[in-house]
Design an enzyme around this catalytic site. Sequence first.
Site, PDB file in Angstrom:
ATOM      1  N   LEU A 149      21.286  24.964  23.093  1.00  0.00           N
ATOM      2  CA  LEU A 149      19.994  24.393  23.496  1.00  0.00           C
ATOM      3  C   LEU A 149      18.868  25.014  22.668  1.00  0.00           C
ATOM      4  O   LEU A 149      18.152  25.909  23.127  1.00  0.00           O
ATOM      5  CB  LEU A 149      19.751  24.634  24.991  1.00  0.00           C
ATOM      6  N   ASP A 150      18.699  24.530  21.453  1.00  0.00           N
ATOM      7  CA  ASP A 150      17.779  25.161  20.514  1.00  0.00           C
ATOM      8  C   ASP A 150      16.489  24.351  20.361  1.00  0.00           C
ATOM      9  O   ASP A 150      16.516  23.120  20.342  1.00  0.00           O
ATOM     10  CB  ASP A 150      18.465  25.289  19.145  1.00  0.00           C
ATOM     11  N   GLY A 151      15.365  25.066  20.257  1.00  0.00           N
ATOM     12  CA  GLY A 151      14.099  24.412  19.948  1.00  0.00           C
ATOM     13  C   GLY A 151      13.144  24.274  21.112  1.00  0.00           C
ATOM     14  O   GLY A 151      12.122  23.578  20.995  1.00  0.00           O
TER      15      GLY A 151
END
Length: 283
Positions: free
Chosen positions: A42-44
């Site tokens: 779950l990046d950003g």
Amino acid sequence: MDEDSRQRVVGWLFGSLLRHLRSLLFRVLSVGVIPKHIAFILDGNRRYSRKMKIPETVGYRAAFLALVCVICYCYELGVKYVTIYAFSIDNFKRRPDEIEFLMDLMLTKLEALLKYQNALDEYGVRIHFVGNLHLLDSRIQAAAGKVMEATKKNSNFTLLVCLVYTSTNEIVHAAEECCKEKKKLMNGTAAGGAAAAAAEERVITVVDLEKHMFMGLAPEVDILVRTSGETRLSNFLLWQTSSCLLYSPGALFPEIGLRHLVWAVLKFQRAHPYLQKRRIMVS
């Protein structure tokens, strides 16, 4: 009919149409091979907050809503296992206020899951938490334990949530458990000296390690999705992703949607023969 009622009816019709179209789309995808296990980094989330000029807390809540939608899409598609990288051990290096917010959000969502246990049972959803949970606040540990216990008999769909997790920590943990197991066999007295000699000759195998992995209840990952265009694994499922498809859409995680999932599955179906060949070679 007043304006509010009219808007509710239009909203219901629009939602019903979208569900029907999504069902048709998934039927078309089902002609090909459906992945059994999809993992998400779950990046950003913080970059999304800066991009939208909103507080980070709001960005994390938007990410949670996006996550719920993606999990529902995976369930509808027929994916059996979804793993999410929710919190790394390295995340404890972040700002104290950010960590405190994430822990509070985590506890709130765990308590909500317990309230909706009937719905989880109805859909056969099992939730399993992965990692060094003893590093968490005792309240979160207790809530996570209750959720796992309440859903452990469900078998239609398994959601694995990696909390205070890194892959190297998982591998070290598995190796330590294997050594403890070997030592216990060596100290056994049931078969006398023969048992000790057999245990002393025993080596640690891949099968032994996998038996003690945190992720032991799930099959190998078919698709690993990392949002925001990053291609790093960040110490996530290094053992389980040796023969999977890596997909890195440019969207930040709160922006992820159905189209990204569909595209990932299409890419997987196209690469499936090669991936299967790789797995056979490795095994």
